[in-house]
Each structure stands twice: as structure tokens, then as C-alpha cells.
Design an enzyme around this catalytic site. Structure first.
Site, short mmCIF file in Angstrom:
data_model
loop_
_atom_site.label_atom_id
_atom_site.label_comp_id
_atom_site.label_asym_id
_atom_site.label_seq_id
_atom_site.Cartn_x
_atom_site.Cartn_y
_atom_site.Cartn_z
N SER A 3 -8.84 -0.51 3.05
CA SER A 3 -7.74 -1.40 3.60
C SER A 3 -8.21 -2.51 4.16
O SER A 3 -9.30 -2.84 4.73
CB SER A 3 -7.00 -0.42 4.67
OG SER A 3 -6.23 -1.36 5.25
N GLU A 22 -7.18 -3.85 6.55
CA GLU A 22 -7.36 -3.55 8.19
C GLU A 22 -8.83 -3.61 8.50
O GLU A 22 -9.23 -3.91 9.73
CB GLU A 22 -6.30 -2.26 8.44
CG GLU A 22 -5.03 -2.70 8.80
CD GLU A 22 -4.65 -3.47 9.68
OE1 GLU A 22 -4.83 -3.45 10.93
OE2 GLU A 22 -3.66 -4.47 9.31
N TYR A 41 -7.11 3.20 13.29
CA TYR A 41 -6.83 3.18 11.83
C TYR A 41 -7.95 2.40 11.06
O TYR A 41 -8.60 2.86 10.36
CB TYR A 41 -5.32 2.58 11.73
CG TYR A 41 -5.26 2.61 10.10
CD1 TYR A 41 -4.94 3.62 9.44
CD2 TYR A 41 -5.21 1.24 9.29
CE1 TYR A 41 -4.56 3.43 7.84
CE2 TYR A 41 -5.17 1.25 7.94
CZ TYR A 41 -5.04 2.29 7.32
OH TYR A 41 -4.50 2.35 6.00
P1 NDP Z 1 1.87 6.64 2.74
O1 NDP Z 1 1.84 6.84 4.22
O2 NDP Z 1 2.86 6.43 1.91
O3 NDP Z 1 1.25 8.14 2.33
C1 NDP Z 1 0.50 8.94 3.00
C2 NDP Z 1 -0.07 10.31 2.15
O4 NDP Z 1 -1.03 11.17 2.89
C3 NDP Z 1 1.30 11.05 2.26
O5 NDP Z 1 1.11 11.86 0.97
C4 NDP Z 1 0.87 12.18 3.39
O6 NDP Z 1 1.78 13.34 3.09
C5 NDP Z 1 -0.58 12.21 3.03
N1 NDP Z 1 -1.09 12.83 4.34
C6 NDP Z 1 -1.19 12.31 5.78
N2 NDP Z 1 -1.87 13.11 6.53
C7 NDP Z 1 -2.37 14.38 5.79
C8 NDP Z 1 -3.14 15.32 5.91
N3 NDP Z 1 -3.62 15.79 7.17
N4 NDP Z 1 -3.24 16.49 4.94
C9 NDP Z 1 -2.82 16.07 3.79
N5 NDP Z 1 -1.92 14.68 3.42
C10 NDP Z 1 -1.90 14.10 4.54
O7 NDP Z 1 0.70 5.76 2.34
P2 NDP Z 1 0.57 4.68 1.04
O8 NDP Z 1 0.80 5.44 -0.10
O9 NDP Z 1 0.89 3.37 1.44
O10 NDP Z 1 -1.08 4.50 1.24
C11 NDP Z 1 -2.04 5.14 0.32
C12 NDP Z 1 -3.36 5.00 1.04
O11 NDP Z 1 -3.82 4.03 1.03
C13 NDP Z 1 -3.52 5.38 2.65
O12 NDP Z 1 -4.72 5.81 3.05
C14 NDP Z 1 -3.43 3.92 3.15
O13 NDP Z 1 -3.95 4.14 4.56
C15 NDP Z 1 -4.07 3.28 2.16
N6 NDP Z 1 -3.75 1.83 2.24
C16 NDP Z 1 -2.47 1.55 1.77
C17 NDP Z 1 -1.96 0.13 2.00
C18 NDP Z 1 -0.61 -0.05 1.53
O14 NDP Z 1 -0.28 -1.38 1.76
N7 NDP Z 1 0.30 0.71 1.35
C19 NDP Z 1 -3.07 -0.84 1.91
C20 NDP Z 1 -4.49 -0.36 2.25
C21 NDP Z 1 -4.58 0.96 2.29
P3 NDP Z 1 3.09 14.07 3.85
O15 NDP Z 1 3.90 13.49 2.87
O16 NDP Z 1 2.93 15.27 4.11
O17 NDP Z 1 3.42 13.21 5.18
P1 GDR Z 2 0.38 -3.05 8.40
O1 GDR Z 2 1.94 -2.92 7.92
O2 GDR Z 2 0.22 -2.83 9.86
O3 GDR Z 2 -0.02 -4.22 7.88
O4 GDR Z 2 -0.40 -1.78 7.78
P2 GDR Z 2 3.25 -3.08 8.90
O5 GDR Z 2 4.07 -3.21 7.73
O6 GDR Z 2 3.48 -1.78 9.77
O7 GDR Z 2 3.01 -4.39 9.65
C1 GDR Z 2 2.83 -5.77 9.15
C2 GDR Z 2 2.98 -6.69 10.31
O8 GDR Z 2 4.32 -6.82 10.61
C3 GDR Z 2 4.44 -6.95 11.98
N1 GDR Z 2 5.75 -6.43 12.75
C4 GDR Z 2 6.22 -5.18 12.32
N2 GDR Z 2 5.57 -3.93 11.87
C5 GDR Z 2 6.33 -2.86 11.79
N3 GDR Z 2 5.81 -1.78 11.56
N4 GDR Z 2 7.44 -2.79 12.26
C6 GDR Z 2 8.15 -4.00 13.15
O9 GDR Z 2 9.38 -3.96 13.74
C7 GDR Z 2 7.51 -5.26 12.95
N5 GDR Z 2 7.84 -6.42 13.43
C8 GDR Z 2 6.69 -7.35 13.18
C9 GDR Z 2 3.24 -6.04 12.56
O10 GDR Z 2 3.01 -6.31 13.77
C10 GDR Z 2 2.13 -6.36 11.34
O11 GDR Z 2 1.50 -7.56 11.74
C11 GDR Z 2 -0.13 -1.61 6.43
C12 GDR Z 2 -0.14 -0.01 6.12
O12 GDR Z 2 0.30 0.35 4.77
C13 GDR Z 2 -1.86 0.39 6.44
O13 GDR Z 2 -1.91 1.84 5.91
C14 GDR Z 2 -2.60 -0.57 5.44
O14 GDR Z 2 -3.91 -0.22 5.30
C15 GDR Z 2 -2.35 -2.01 5.79
O15 GDR Z 2 -0.83 -2.07 5.44
C16 GDR Z 2 -3.15 -2.91 4.77
#
Ligand code: NDP
Ligand code: GDR
Length: 327
Positions: free
Chosen positions: A128, A130, A152
Site C-alpha cells: 500500500s 500507506e 496498518y
Molecule cells: P476490503 O476491506 O474491501 O477487503 C478486505 C478483505 O479481507 C475482505 O474480504 C475481508 O473479509 C478480508 N479479511 C479481513 N480480515 C480477515 C481475516 N482475519 N481472515 C480472512 N479474511 C479476512 O479491502 P480492499 O479490497 O479495498 O483491499 C484489498 C487489499 O489491498 C487489502 O489488503 C488492502 O489493505 C490493500 N490495499 C487496498 C487499497 C485500496 O485503495 N483499496 C490500496 C492499497 C492496498 P470479510 O468480508 O470477512 O470482512
Molecule cells: P486511506 O483511505 O486511509 O487512504 O486508506 P480513507 O478513504 O479512509 O481516507 C482517505 C483520507 O480521507 C481523510 N478523511 C476521511 N477518511 C474517512 N475514512 N472518513 C472520513 O470521514 C474522512 N474525512 C477525511 C482521511 O483522514 C485520509 O486522509 C485506504 C485503504 O483502502 C487502505 O487499505 C489502503 O492501503 C490505502 O487507502 C492506500
């Protein structure tokens, strides 16, 4: 012969799009789901309902080596996409322990299972942006030093190190995709983009009065999740395993996202957005911007969906969702 893929996190945003993508490529797709997910089909399996009869689900938790190893040993997949994680930053401040346990141990269990029982499986680790956290240079590429700002982020740096070490020590084909934020109508409601698109729809339909946000001056590099799952697949199709930064190379603030989202339904965000200090994070990542020239060159990958079309896709979809469900 058809390739076999195992996806952890198949019920999540990326897992569901990736499963569809791989089915189109004629893969046999398996997924690991938590037992509780299969019990609440209407809730947790909503993203994969449309493909449920074409994939094989295995109950298992990332918290247990035993459940992970059994599945890897049984399927011996050609490719493993490790997407499951505690992925919500806000929650990681409230519960560092479960975030670190699930994200680090889950990755370690999988890698160890691959080394011992399925060493030919190619492994994708969901890294990520992050990991860059308090950015040390702008924009960020594969050489930019990491400075994570949350448990995270720390867990993702460790997962990346584990993957690299298994690649070097045990010759596992392991890659980290360092993906910047990617969104879609399937995004979880707790993330800021979906919170905005869902609230905009409810406000437009008279079901909500305002929208409370935290730090609206944070900048992110937002792309569409459908584009990003293709990059994951491309990483596992290379001759040699490597790590890649994936993003659009353009950044926008949370405020800009809200402005565009409200304007799509003919409203002015100034009339509805309230900044609530309680929603600020203890340590924020202020700005993220990808330099993905390596992926452009080596993977020939390019994002297709623009920022405006991403916001529109989410708002249009939430208007339909709210009209249908009333929620
Ligand atoms: P989601 O939060 O939508 O999905 C997370 C998934 O992980 C769900 O299927 C959840 O299952 C599963 N999970 C969580 N805990 C467990 C556990 N203990 N055992 C088995 N399964 C588990 O994430 P995204 O699809 O957005 O992201 C996919 C991956 O990419 C993640 O690792 C995230 O950190 C990473 N990522 C995402 C980004 C983004 O912008 N979306 C950017 C960079 C990295 P359940 O349905 O049961 O909760
Ligand atoms: P992020 O996504 O932390 O970048 O992680 P999120 O959408 O939660 O936050 C993005 C930015 O928005 C600001 N923010 C708020 N965020 C949330 N959730 N709710 C609010 O009300 C709000 N107001 C402002 C946050 O402070 C932050 O700066 C996502 C996840 O998908 C991670 O798993 C992944 O790794 C990173 O993106 C890349």
C-alpha cells in the site's frame, strides 16, 4: 490446462473484481472466506453474489496457520493473490493488535505454507501507498524510503519485507504491488470516497441533511479498482518477480472529491459539508502521489478511468442503491 488462482479477501472490493477478471481469463478461482462471512450471505458475500456459482469458497481465517496451510496444500494454486487484511486505517488506531496480528501473521502463514507445500505458486502481496506515509520525496516510486504512520502501514511494510525475503531466501515468486488508493461502487462505506458518494445520494434524495468529514485537506492519488486488479495479474505474468508502484500520477484533495461529487447532483458541497475534528486521525498521511513509470514500462499498464469518471461512477451507483434500498 486452466490455471488455478487462490484469492484471500475475495469478499472485499478488490477480491471481487479480481475474481471476475480471472474468470474471464478462464482461471479456476478459489477464495478463502471467514466462516462468519458464509453465514451472513446477504451481507458479506454481496460483492461476489453474481459469480458465486463459478467460484469455490473455502472457510478459513488468516489468524490460523492450520486453516491457511490446509487450503494451499490441497489446491496448490498456480497463483495466490493475498488481499485479505484489516484494511481500514481509522480502525488500526483503535486496535493496533488485531491489525498487526492479522496483517503480518496472515502474510507470514501464507508464505510459509507456499514454501513448504506449494513452492511453484506465484504470490501477490497487497502492499500500500500507506507504506510511504510521511512521504520522503514526491512523487513516490519503488525506491522511495518508507515512513509508515499507523500500525496498518507498519504491517504492510512488514508484509512487503516478508515477501521480499521469501523471494530472496527461498526463491518463491513473490511480488508486492504498492497500490495507491483505488475506489469503486464496491468500496466499503467507511472509506471517505464511498462515505461521500453515499451521503451525496442520500442528501439529494432528502434522506440526510449534512456530511461530517475529518481532514478534507488530505491529498490522495485515486484510481478505479477495476483498473488496479489488472495490474495485480500482470505482476504475476512476468519472467521474474518484482515490486511495482501502481497509481494514476494525479492527486486530489478530499475536499475536491466532495466538490465534484456534490456538483454531479447539482448541489454545492459548501452547503452540506461539516468538518468534525473528532474524525481527524492521531497521525495523518497528508499527501500521496504515485510515480508508476516502472509499471508503465515493464507491465505496459495504464489506468483507464479518470478522476471525474470515478466520482461519477460512484455517485450514480449510490443514487440507484439508495433509491432501491432506502438506506
Ligand atoms: P476490503 O476491506 O474491501 O477487503 C478486505 C478483505 O479481507 C475482505 O474480504 C475481508 O473479509 C478480508 N479479511 C479481513 N480480515 C480477515 C481475516 N482475519 N481472515 C480472512 N479474511 C479476512 O479491502 P480492499 O479490497 O479495498 O483491499 C484489498 C487489499 O489491498 C487489502 O489488503 C488492502 O489493505 C490493500 N490495499 C487496498 C487499497 C485500496 O485503495 N483499496 C490500496 C492499497 C492496498 P470479510 O468480508 O470477512 O470482512
Ligand atoms: P486511506 O483511505 O486511509 O487512504 O486508506 P480513507 O478513504 O479512509 O481516507 C482517505 C483520507 O480521507 C481523510 N478523511 C476521511 N477518511 C474517512 N475514512 N472518513 C472520513 O470521514 C474522512 N474525512 C477525511 C482521511 O483522514 C485520509 O486522509 C485506504 C485503504 O483502502 C487502505 O487499505 C489502503 O492501503 C490505502 O487507502 C492506500
Amino acid at each position: 490446462m486452466a490455471k488455478t488462482a487462490l484469492i484471500t479477501g475475495i469478499t472485499g472490493q478488490d477480491g471481487s473484481y479480481l475474481a471476475e477478471f480471472l474468470l474471464k481469463k478462464k482461471y479456476k478461482v478459489h477464495g478463502i472466506v471467514r466462516r462468519i462471512a458464509s453465514e451472513y450471505e446477504s451481507h458479506r458475500l454481496w460483492r461476489i453474489k453474481n459469480i458465486a456459482n463459478r467460484i469455490t469458497l473455502h472457510a478459513g481465517s488468516l489468524e490460523s496457520y492450520a486453516s491457511v496451510v490446509k487450503i494451499v496444500q490441497k489446491i496448490k494454486p498456480s497463483e495466490i493473490y493475498h488481499l485479505a487484511a484489516q484494511s481500514y486505517l481509522d480502525y488500526s488506531f483503535r486496535d493496533e493488535f488485531s491489525t498487526l496480528n492479522i496483517n503480518i501473521n496472515g502474510t507470514h502463514y501464507l508464505l510459509s505454507a507456499i514454501r513448504d507445500f506449494s513452492p511453484k505458486s506465484k504470490f501477490y502481496f497487497a502492499g500500500s501507498s500507506e507504506m510511504f506515509g510521511k512521504v520522503q520525496s514526491v512523487p513516490q516510486n519503488e525506491k522511495t524510503p518508507f515512513y509508515p504512520r499507523s500500525s496498518y502501514g507498519i504491517s504492510k511494510v512488514t508484509g512487503h519485507d516478508l515477501t521480499r525475503n521469501y523471494r530472496e531466501a527461498y526463491k518463491i515468486y513473490g511480488c508486492t504491488g504498492i497500490l495507491f488508493n483505488h475506489e469503486s461502487p464496491r468500496r466499503g462505506f467507511e472509506f471517505v470516497t464511498r462515505k461521500i458518494s453515499h451521503s451525496v445520494a442520500k442528501i439529494k434524495l432528502g434522506l440526510q441533511r449534512n456530511l461530517k468529514l475529518g481532514n478534507i485537506n488530505a491529498y490522495r492519488d485515486w484510481g478505479h479498482a477495476q483498473d488496479y486488479v489488472e495490474a495485480m495479474w500482470l505482476m504475476l505474468q512476468q519472467k521474474k518477480p518484482d515490486d511495482f508502484v501502481i497509481g494514476t500520477g494525479k492527486q486530489h484533495s478530499v475536499k475536491e472529491f466532495a466538490k465534484v461529487a456534490f456538483s454531479i447532483v447539482g448541489l454545492n458541497y459548501n452547503d452540506y459539508v461539516i468538518v468534525d475534528k473528532k474524525l481527524f486521525r492521531p497521525s495523518e498521511v497528508d499527501t500521496l502521489l504515485a510515480n508508476c513509470s516502472k509499471a508503465r514500462k515493464k507491465l505496459k499498464w495504464r489506468p483507464k478511468v479518470s478522476f471525474k469518471n470515478l466520482v461519477k461512477d460512484m455517485v450514480d451507483s449510490d443514487l440507484k442503491f439508495v433509491k432501491k434500498t432506502g438506506y
